[in-house]
Each structure stands twice: as structure tokens, then as C-alpha cells.
Scaffold this motif. Sequence first.
Motif, PDB file in Angstrom:
ATOM      1  N   LEU A 164       0.866  -1.179   0.000  1.00  0.00           N
ATOM      2  CA  LEU A 164       0.000   0.000   0.000  1.00  0.00           C
ATOM      3  C   LEU A 164       0.899   1.224   0.000  1.00  0.00           C
ATOM      4  O   LEU A 164       1.828   1.313   0.806  1.00  0.00           O
ATOM      5  N   MET A 165       0.626   2.155  -0.902  1.00  0.00           N
ATOM      6  CA  MET A 165       1.440   3.368  -0.965  1.00  0.00           C
ATOM      7  C   MET A 165       0.640   4.486  -1.620  1.00  0.00           C
ATOM      8  O   MET A 165      -0.469   4.266  -2.115  1.00  0.00           O
ATOM      9  N   ALA A 166       1.217   5.666  -1.617  1.00  0.00           N
ATOM     10  CA  ALA A 166       0.607   6.790  -2.330  1.00  0.00           C
ATOM     11  C   ALA A 166       1.319   6.977  -3.658  1.00  0.00           C
ATOM     12  O   ALA A 166       2.449   6.524  -3.841  1.00  0.00           O
ATOM     13  N   ASP A 167       0.642   7.651  -4.583  1.00  0.00           N
ATOM     14  CA  ASP A 167       1.234   7.813  -5.922  1.00  0.00           C
ATOM     15  C   ASP A 167       2.086   9.063  -6.065  1.00  0.00           C
ATOM     16  O   ASP A 167       2.906   9.150  -6.977  1.00  0.00           O
ATOM     17  N   ASN A 168       1.864  10.027  -5.181  1.00  0.00           N
ATOM     18  CA  ASN A 168       2.655  11.261  -5.180  1.00  0.00           C
ATOM     19  C   ASN A 168       2.129  12.147  -4.061  1.00  0.00           C
ATOM     20  O   ASN A 168       1.194  11.773  -3.356  1.00  0.00           O
ATOM     21  N   GLY A 169       2.701  13.336  -3.921  1.00  0.00           N
ATOM     22  CA  GLY A 169       2.288  14.249  -2.858  1.00  0.00           C
ATOM     23  C   GLY A 169       0.889  14.784  -3.057  1.00  0.00           C
ATOM     24  O   GLY A 169       0.226  14.503  -4.066  1.00  0.00           O
ATOM     25  N   LEU A 170       0.464  15.559  -2.088  1.00  0.00           N
ATOM     26  CA  LEU A 170      -0.930  16.027  -2.086  1.00  0.00           C
ATOM     27  C   LEU A 170      -1.197  17.047  -3.183  1.00  0.00           C
ATOM     28  O   LEU A 170      -0.283  17.707  -3.689  1.00  0.00           O
ATOM     29  N   MET A 171      -2.467  17.164  -3.523  1.00  0.00           N
ATOM     30  CA  MET A 171      -2.930  18.211  -4.427  1.00  0.00           C
ATOM     31  C   MET A 171      -3.012  19.487  -3.594  1.00  0.00           C
ATOM     32  O   MET A 171      -4.052  19.806  -3.021  1.00  0.00           O
ATOM     33  N   TYR A 172      -1.881  20.189  -3.505  1.00  0.00           N
ATOM     34  CA  TYR A 172      -1.779  21.242  -2.482  1.00  0.00           C
ATOM     35  C   TYR A 172      -2.536  22.512  -2.859  1.00  0.00           C
ATOM     36  O   TYR A 172      -2.648  23.422  -2.056  1.00  0.00           O
ATOM     37  N   HIS A 173      -3.052  22.524  -4.053  1.00  0.00           N
ATOM     38  CA  HIS A 173      -3.789  23.701  -4.492  1.00  0.00           C
ATOM     39  C   HIS A 173      -5.023  23.945  -3.623  1.00  0.00           C
ATOM     40  O   HIS A 173      -5.555  25.041  -3.597  1.00  0.00           O
ATOM     41  N   TYR A 174      -5.470  22.924  -2.892  1.00  0.00           N
ATOM     42  CA  TYR A 174      -6.649  23.082  -2.042  1.00  0.00           C
ATOM     43  C   TYR A 174      -6.298  23.032  -0.560  1.00  0.00           C
ATOM     44  O   TYR A 174      -7.165  22.772   0.269  1.00  0.00           O
ATOM     45  N   GLU A 175      -5.050  23.253  -0.238  1.00  0.00           N
ATOM     46  CA  GLU A 175      -4.646  23.236   1.172  1.00  0.00           C
ATOM     47  C   GLU A 175      -5.494  24.214   1.983  1.00  0.00           C
ATOM     48  O   GLU A 175      -5.790  25.315   1.530  1.00  0.00           O
ATOM     49  N   GLY A 176      -5.784  23.791   3.217  1.00  0.00           N
ATOM     50  CA  GLY A 176      -6.562  24.670   4.085  1.00  0.00           C
ATOM     51  C   GLY A 176      -8.012  24.254   4.119  1.00  0.00           C
ATOM     52  O   GLY A 176      -8.610  24.154   5.179  1.00  0.00           O
ATOM     53  N   THR A 177      -8.597  24.009   2.952  1.00  0.00           N
ATOM     54  CA  THR A 177     -10.005  23.600   2.930  1.00  0.00           C
ATOM     55  C   THR A 177     -10.153  22.099   2.705  1.00  0.00           C
ATOM     56  O   THR A 177     -11.066  21.484   3.231  1.00  0.00           O
ATOM     57  N   SER A 178      -9.250  21.501   1.929  1.00  0.00           N
ATOM     58  CA  SER A 178      -9.365  20.061   1.686  1.00  0.00           C
ATOM     59  C   SER A 178      -9.053  19.271   2.949  1.00  0.00           C
ATOM     60  O   SER A 178      -9.457  18.133   3.100  1.00  0.00           O
ATOM     61  N   GLY A 179      -8.293  19.875   3.865  1.00  0.00           N
ATOM     62  CA  GLY A 179      -7.896  19.173   5.088  1.00  0.00           C
ATOM     63  C   GLY A 179      -6.631  18.367   4.912  1.00  0.00           C
ATOM     64  O   GLY A 179      -6.110  17.822   5.877  1.00  0.00           O
ATOM     65  N   LEU A 180      -6.120  18.254   3.692  1.00  0.00           N
ATOM     66  CA  LEU A 180      -4.819  17.621   3.483  1.00  0.00           C
ATOM     67  C   LEU A 180      -3.785  18.741   3.330  1.00  0.00           C
ATOM     68  O   LEU A 180      -4.086  19.804   2.783  1.00  0.00           O
ATOM     69  N   SER A 181      -2.590  18.480   3.826  1.00  0.00           N
ATOM     70  CA  SER A 181      -1.583  19.537   3.876  1.00  0.00           C
ATOM     71  C   SER A 181      -0.216  18.990   3.541  1.00  0.00           C
ATOM     72  O   SER A 181       0.042  17.803   3.679  1.00  0.00           O
ATOM     73  N   GLN A 182       0.670  19.888   3.141  1.00  0.00           N
ATOM     74  CA  GLN A 182       2.082  19.566   3.173  1.00  0.00           C
ATOM     75  C   GLN A 182       2.409  19.302   4.640  1.00  0.00           C
ATOM     76  O   GLN A 182       2.077  20.103   5.508  1.00  0.00           O
ATOM     77  N   LEU A 183       3.061  18.206   4.912  1.00  0.00           N
ATOM     78  CA  LEU A 183       3.348  17.892   6.309  1.00  0.00           C
ATOM     79  C   LEU A 183       4.834  18.078   6.563  1.00  0.00           C
ATOM     80  O   LEU A 183       5.288  19.168   6.872  1.00  0.00           O
ATOM     81  N   ILE A 184       5.610  17.034   6.366  1.00  0.00           N
ATOM     82  CA  ILE A 184       7.036  17.148   6.683  1.00  0.00           C
ATOM     83  C   ILE A 184       7.808  17.746   5.511  1.00  0.00           C
ATOM     84  O   ILE A 184       8.630  18.642   5.683  1.00  0.00           O
ATOM     85  N   TYR A 185       7.544  17.233   4.324  1.00  0.00           N
ATOM     86  CA  TYR A 185       8.293  17.690   3.154  1.00  0.00           C
ATOM     87  C   TYR A 185       7.556  18.823   2.451  1.00  0.00           C
ATOM     88  O   TYR A 185       6.343  18.927   2.522  1.00  0.00           O
ATOM     89  N   ARG A 186       8.311  19.622   1.743  1.00  0.00           N
ATOM     90  CA  ARG A 186       7.744  20.753   1.025  1.00  0.00           C
ATOM     91  C   ARG A 186       7.314  20.313  -0.365  1.00  0.00           C
ATOM     92  O   ARG A 186       7.945  19.448  -0.964  1.00  0.00           O
ATOM     93  N   GLY A 187       6.262  20.932  -0.848  1.00  0.00           N
ATOM     94  CA  GLY A 187       5.801  20.634  -2.200  1.00  0.00           C
ATOM     95  C   GLY A 187       4.737  19.561  -2.218  1.00  0.00           C
ATOM     96  O   GLY A 187       4.349  19.010  -1.183  1.00  0.00           O
ATOM     97  N   GLY A 188       4.241  19.281  -3.425  1.00  0.00           N
ATOM     98  CA  GLY A 188       3.182  18.288  -3.579  1.00  0.00           C
ATOM     99  C   GLY A 188       3.110  17.855  -5.024  1.00  0.00           C
ATOM    100  O   GLY A 188       4.087  17.970  -5.769  1.00  0.00           O
ATOM    101  N   LYS A 189       1.950  17.346  -5.375  1.00  0.00           N
ATOM    102  CA  LYS A 189       1.698  16.868  -6.737  1.00  0.00           C
ATOM    103  C   LYS A 189       2.252  17.865  -7.752  1.00  0.00           C
ATOM    104  O   LYS A 189       2.049  19.067  -7.605  1.00  0.00           O
ATOM    105  N   THR A 190       2.897  17.369  -8.749  1.00  0.00           N
ATOM    106  CA  THR A 190       3.528  18.112  -9.860  1.00  0.00           C
ATOM    107  C   THR A 190       4.955  18.588  -9.560  1.00  0.00           C
ATOM    108  O   THR A 190       5.661  19.008 -10.470  1.00  0.00           O
TER     109      THR A 190
END
Lengths: 545, 545
Positions: free
Chosen positions: A342-368
Motif C-alpha cells: 500500500l502506498m501513495a502515488d505522489n504528494g498532495l494536491m496542495y492547491h486546495y490546502e486549508g479547505t481540503s484538510g490535506l496539507s504539506q506535512l514534513i516535506y515541502r511541495g506536492g503533486k507536480t
Amino acid sequence: MKLTTTIVAALAMGNIASAESGDIIRDGEYHYLEAQMGEQWAVQDADIDARLANIHEANGGKPPNILYILIDDVSFGQMGKRDMNYVTGIDTSNINQLASESLSLMRMYTEPSCTPTRTAFLTGRHPIRAGVEEVKVALVGEGLAAEEVTLPEVLKEVGYNTGHVGKWHQGDIEQSFPHNQGFDWAAFPVHQQVQLALMTRDTMESNNMLGFHTSGQSNEFAIDQRFRPFGLVTGLEAQAGGMAREVDLEPGEEWTQAHYERMNERYQAQIVEQLEQLAAKDEPFFLQYWPLYPLNFVYPDQSISRNGGFMAEKLEVLDGWIGELMAKLEATGEADNTLVVLMADNGLMYHYEGTSGLSQLIYRGGKTNHLEGGVRVDAYVRWPGVIEPGSSAGDIIHVSDLYTTFARIAGATDHIPRDRVIDGVDQTALFLEGEGNSRRDYVYVYEGPVLRSIVKQEFKMHMPAPGVPGAAAPVFNILRDPREENAQIGYSLWSGASFQDMLKRHMLTIAKHPHLPLGKGKPYEGIENLRPESIETREVFDSWH
Amino acid sequence: MKLTTTIVAALAMGNIASAESGDIIRDGEYHYLEAQMGEQWAVQDADIDARLANIHEANGGKPPNILYILIDDVSFGQMGKRDMNYVTGIDTSNINQLASESLSLMRMYTEPSCTPTRTAFLTGRHPIRAGVEEVKVALVGEGLAAEEVTLPEVLKEVGYNTGHVGKWHQGDIEQSFPHNQGFDWAAFPVHQQVQLALMTRDTMESNNMLGFHTSGQSNEFAIDQRFRPFGLVTGLEAQAGGMAREVDLEPGEEWTQAHYERMNERYQAQIVEQLEQLAAKDEPFFLQYWPLYPLNFVYPDQSISRNGGFMAEKLEVLDGWIGELMAKLEATGEADNTLVVLMADNGLMYHYEGTSGLSQLIYRGGKTNHLEGGVRVDAYVRWPGVIEPGSSAGDIIHVSDLYTTFARIAGATDHIPRDRVIDGVDQTALFLEGEGNSRRDYVYVYEGPVLRSIVKQEFKMHMPAPGVPGAAAPVFNILRDPREENAQIGYSLWSGASFQDMLKRHMLTIAKHPHLPLGKGKPYEGIENLRPESIETREVFDSWH
């Protein structure tokens, strides 16, 4: 180990290790490692072969089943780590449980976006080698080429049954569909969540896609009615050798958030059903579940998580579903002979940070992004009795390695193609022997077709702008600076040359083995019940192409 | 719970809960919670009293020993979490082990800097109430006032032996020294690591403090020879009622990195020795260990961690020392009757990110900041047989709560002063009953004397600039946005009024119970062997003050 003259000479030819690795064509950097480590690896490989033989024998001569679960767009730390659940307010206790029974791969690299990561897994190659550059949202007449030899195709050669449920995102042409790429059966949407979850009236009403829906704004100056995707095919089901059938939408019906939720629920029901069916057969199975959740852009009526963000909620739903799936695996009696990743395919879709409830956590950056936040993911490998539960490995591994590793474990290495570069490294030693046994200490990180950074050991060089010398490239120590915010000029002054050597080896490999072309064709062929609006949309597309 | 008219009226008077909380003066916000929860808490308190009585009885009528370990300047996630060791390349396996035997307090708030956090712990009060504003580096003639009633003073009232080893940082005047603030014995430096580790020739040579050392640069325009601290007192040892004695430096000797390392090693040896001595006595003990490591500014000759950063190395050393201390605790036979709390005092000293090897990890910010990265710390509470090992709590707790909680557990609540505001909330229920039993859901976050943000539940308001209305204050949901990067104007539009009410309650409390003054005096009194250079430095200081 000191290199012998012969090895050095062979290295210069770029083809030393062909014999030792059974003629698989590798990137130059791998040969460079193999020239240093090959003898040691050969000894270890003999042990591993014996161990795999024992495992197969204990299982009636069969290799293990493989269940591969790939979660879309979440940050490293988002799932599997109980402490982090307190940070995010999202309960992933089922995935945490799976993680506690697994080897945690603490340095798993993917590609930075959905399509390329999935291509890398399916082909064992950097996606660019298969002509795959970017995520495609709407109609393109492109996709994974029939000429690519996918992992399910390799596994079928040694008798595996294969199944795919969920996100696919490898193109809109017939040859790219999963039932034409090695899967006996597949249920999948042609496109992805941008179409299925973002471009709906509900999402417009939730303020996440203003202006999309044709009736939402006057659009009085709109000439092109196809700039906003319309009439796209939704969910298909198909068997190998057959036509696909759209199952999620009736002609004339409008796609809504309710359809999206029902589609997700259907995939969950289907993966459980597939698992049950495949586990009951004599042959081993390779089954993959690629959920569409947590991607979602509409707030739920009622929140179940502490976080409450519109993606956070779906991640918690999905976690429950993973629990259900693992319970089903247990119920089939096949759990002890099933390798689960089980794994993830890449970092979060950070364009919706704050409202989506998913965030950059330890590492900087996200999808793309080529930053660690884009390409470092949570990854867990469970195989009761074989892989040490609750263990962790800090070794570097890349998603393409799963191709080669699964093939080895299945006894299908001979069916890996020998006529193209395979980037995936055999990581069976890492799985079976644990930390310190990875066979790669490097990753080339692409954004689409562009090489953006090179990782080696704890160092990471961001590619300098064109014309800028290597000594001026920003180089980071990602243990000391996980967010890649404090480039150390001192590092690049010494490592610039070494990184440039790595770049040259990579480019030389490409020069010798050029990229293959992306599959091209007429979109939506091979679908037996194409809706009139999809036919119309394709006609507009075809009129120019 | 519905508020009765009487409670509402009493709330308006700001003093409702005096009787229920035994006349301790609280901040208005606590009374507000107590008015809603008081009856439920009273029922729970009766159970807790019975449980504590049983615990004491089982231990020969004695309350437990308390060992309080406070680590300097590390990020949340830096210690105790094995997964994070892979991110940072720093092995904290001893602290991880302690954490696995503990209740993890996942939302422990401190003050954002060393001095105020330590004052809050020692007094159970926001440091500003004791006149303590900021970190002091060199000579100031100030410190924790004799009038403050410290935790060791409270515990001594019920028969505890008390000891302090390591960083103190509560001032350079006699009244502020630990042996005059409730500790039977103490070994401590008067100042802190800026003087002891940063302002040395070795650090200058390592490029971390250019221009400090008088012989390092020509300083031809330097008139003030005391702008660069000189002749400061280093390490003292003292017994309650006695004079202090400087033990780390001879007259005329220059302080070096080697002295700093020896000082750290000495404190480690002394804490182990103190633990052994105090554990052998009949009375319970309160012992605190406040190490100077991981602060350090010089690269080691040889690296022991994967990370290798100059602070990372010392954190790994310190982790080994914590292991040694816990093994000693076990060896004394007192482990089962000893409450151990290990935590950090605030976020990392981020000014050296990249080279120190310590980084901002999950939260943004560090030492000196009101951001979560400044005031959220790792915190573990171990009490075998009483506190559930391997449990976690997402409840809000503040470092000042330990004052009140330790007093309750020791049976010393009656000795908490009744003539000043006590911010520390009794968290015995949280310790004994676990998650969901905190008695605070708020924190006022100061930077020095300035209130910079207010935390309530999952929301955090950054105080708006003067004159800016509350509705325009940036408000964050820290579960959805742990890095406080995406302020939600929608939140502040509704929460602005609620946060302003909280601000008013806090300010009204201050108006009714004004802050007490900081202790003032002549620096370095009560030291029996003051070196000539320290006398000279004090004379320069005194000449103006």
C-alpha cells in the motif's frame, strides 16, 4: 571495492552488467553500482533464490498473490503513522494497522503525478521512456502504447490471474485500457477525478470550480463549447479480449457528486468481490486497487473526522474501506501467501490546502513538484512470515522497482523485456533482508519530460537553469534540511562534478536507447455503448486531429 | 450543559469557581470552562482522589517521585517518534523507547523560548505574570523573583527532596538561583548556551560566530569591550541556604568548546548520581534534568549519526544519555513509583537550519515564534502501572499545567499560592484517564510580553495588528493547515467575536490581578569564588546601573 581495469573498460562501454542481470538493459547509474557491488549481490541473490524456492514450495509450488493498493495524492506522513493522525485530525487506523504489520519503506520515491507514477509501476520504466509525459484530463487520443510490456503481462506469463479496479489514467485510446494491457478484468474510469469530482455542478456550488458548468454563468463570449470538457466517457468495465462497456452514466444524464460517490462505493464493492473470486482460484493473482478517494471537492453533509476537510473526510472513509479489504483477505485464507503493498502515488494536491484538510506535512511541495513533498510517499509492504512486521528501511527505492521486484518474487524475471531500458531495480533483497539491502542509492526526478533533480544518497541536486554551471546548482542534504530550503553551495562545489557524471550516464543511456513513442489513436474506440454526447464530443475532436 | 442564571451572573463577576477549585485564582477562560464542566469534573475528581490515595498507600503512604527532563530547542517530531528518525537521520531510540512506555501528549504547548517556558513550569503561571519577558544572554541584574512560589517549594511542603541539574536560565541574581528557589541542591550554569557554546573561539573557527572573539578580528573601532560578553560566570553548584561555587573555570582561563563538552558530560554524570542518591532516601524526590545539549555549534571530529549536523550529533549523544538515566532509574528499584516526564522547551533554533541538522519538521516556525513550530513540542509521560503505556492524547495541555498537576499528584495542592493567578490547570484526569480528559481547550500564546495568538480547540487566531478589527484577524484550522499558511477569513468572521471575548476575559483577569515585578538585584551575589574577570565585568555593569 576496487574496480578492475576490465570493469572500468566495460563501464565505459555502458554495458558491463548485461550478463549478471540477465541481459536487462539498465540505466548507466545502475551499472556503475553493479560494477562496485555485483559480486556481493550475486552471493546474496543465490540465497534469495533458495529462500524464494522454499516459499513457493511451502505454498504448493506457487508464488505469492500480490495485492497492490495505490492511494491518490497524499503527503508523506498522511497515512500509516498514528502520531501524524494527531497532527491532521484524520484517523487512518486501518492503514496504521497494516503499516504495523509491514516493512515501512521510509524513502519510497514516485514520479510527481498520477499518470507517470502509474506508468512507472506498470512498465518498470521512467515514464518518459514510454513517451508518457503528463497528466491528461480530457480527450487526447493518446495513452500507454501497446508495445509497453506491463507488469500484469509479465506476471501472466507465469500463470497469474490479474485484475484492476479503480483509477487508471493511462489514456483514452483502446490500446491503453487495462484489459488490453494485461488485466483479465478491469473496472476503471477512462479519465480521472478532475472530470469525475471537480467538474460538476456540486463542486461549482461548493466554490471549488467556479464557472465550469455551462448553466452556471452566462458564458456570453464562449465560442468553444469544448474548452469545458463535455460528454466524456465515465466508468468502464471490460474483460481481456472484449469490448469495454460504460456503466456509470445513461445517455443524456448529467454527472454529479452523487455519481462520483456511487462510483467509489462500487469500486470498493468490486475490489472486495474480485479479491474473493481470485483468491478462490488455483492460480496466484495480481490484483490492484487504485481508489479515486480521497480526491473530492465537496464538503460532506456530516463530518466523520476531527479534521472535516473535504478530502480529509474521504481519506477517513477510504481507510475504513482498506480495513474491510484486509479483513476480506484474511477471510479468504490467503493472507499468509499474499504480498500486500500500500502506498501513495505522489504528494498532495496542495492547491486546495486549508479547505481540503490535506496539507504539506514534513516535506515541502506536492503533486507536480520534484521537491520531496511531490515524490516521497508512505509505502508499506506486508507479507506474513516473510517480511518482518513493524520493521522500517531508510533505503532509497523507486516505484519502478516494484515492477522488477514483483517479477522476481513471482518467478517471472525472464519475461521482463530485454529490448528497452528497465529502470526498476530488483529490490527483493530489501524486502526479504530488510534495511540496508537496497540496490539503488539514486533517483532521477522528472517533472513531465523535464529532468528536475537528481537524488544520490542523502544529497539532492536541483538541476541548475540552462547555462548555469553545476557548481552553482542548489544542493541539499535532505536529512538535515528535509524541506529543501537551505541550499549548500559547499555541497555543489564538490558534488557538482559527481552529479554531472550521473547526468551524463543517464543521458548516454537515453542516447543509446531512445525513448519509445506514446500510443496514439482515435479516442474511445472499443467501447460498445458510447453515449451520443460522447460520440459528438469525439467528432468535434476528430474534426481537427 | 445549560448555564444557570446564577452561574452566568457569577461568571460576569469573574470569580465563580473560587470555591470549587479551592480558591486558586484562575484566568477568566478557565472559569468559563468550569462553569460548563464543573459538576462533571467534581465527580471525576472524587474518583481521582480515591485512585491517588490507593497509589500512595500501595507505596508506603508516599506520593511518587517525579523526574522531569526538559530538552532544549527541538522541533515537534524530533524525538520519540521512530518514523521521524528516518526523516532526520538522527537515532533517538532511547527516547523512542521511553515514548513507547508513555502517554504521548500530542498537543503540548510551551512558551516559545527557554526562559519563559521554564518560568511557566516552575511557577504554573504565564511568565509575564512574574515579570519574566525574555531570554537574557549576558549580565542583567534580573531574574525570577524570590516572591514566586516554585514547584519545588510547593513539593517541599509535603516532604519531597528536590534537585536540579543543567540549564537554569532564570537570571543572574542570587534570589533567582535554583538553590534559592526550592532545590536542595543544584548544578547549573548561570547563563546559557549562547555564552557557553556559541561565543567561543572554536565556534568562531567553525564559521558560526564570526567576529566574536577579541583576538579573531582587529576590532580597531571597538570602544565597548563588553558588547561581546566577557568574564561571565560559568557553572555553579550550590546547596539550599549556602553560597554557590563556580566549578567549571579557573581565573584567567578561557572558555572553550572542550569546557562546554566537559560541562555537559559532568551534568550527565551528576544527574545519574543525584538520581541514585535521592532514590536511596525515604522521602519522595523531585529531580529535574535540563540538558544543555543538543545546542552546539561546532562540528564533531567524527560523526555518529546519519545526519551529522552539529546539533543533530549532540541530540544523538543526549539520547544515549537518556537511555543511561532510565537504566539507572530501573536499577534503583524506584521506576514503578516514579513519574517521568520528558519534553522539549520550545521549537528549534532555526537560525542554523541546514547545518545544525535540526529542522522545522511538521510545524512552521521555531524558537521565539508563536507559530505552532515555536510552541508545540514532543512530550511523554511515563508512570508504570498508572499511565497506559503507548497511549496518546490529542488534548490541549500547556507546560504550566505540570505545576498544578504535579502538585495534585504529590498531594500538595493546598500549598499552591492563593494570592496570584495560577494559569496551570490540573491535568491529573488527563494523565490517569487518558485522552479526552483535558481541562483546557485554549492557550494564550505570548512572544515575550506580547500576546501574539490565541488557540481554542482546533482554531488559532493570530492577533491582528493594532486597530485591525477581529473579523480581519488571520484564523487557522491547525488540523487542516498545520503550517498556518492558509488563513481562513470565513473563520475569523464567525470566530472573531468569540476570540475577542477570550481576549477580554484574559485582559480582565490581568486588570484584577496585575503582573508581579521581575526580581532585580546586583548580579553574581552569593558566589563564593567569583573570578577577578567576573568581578571586573560586574563592576563595569554596576558603574552604570
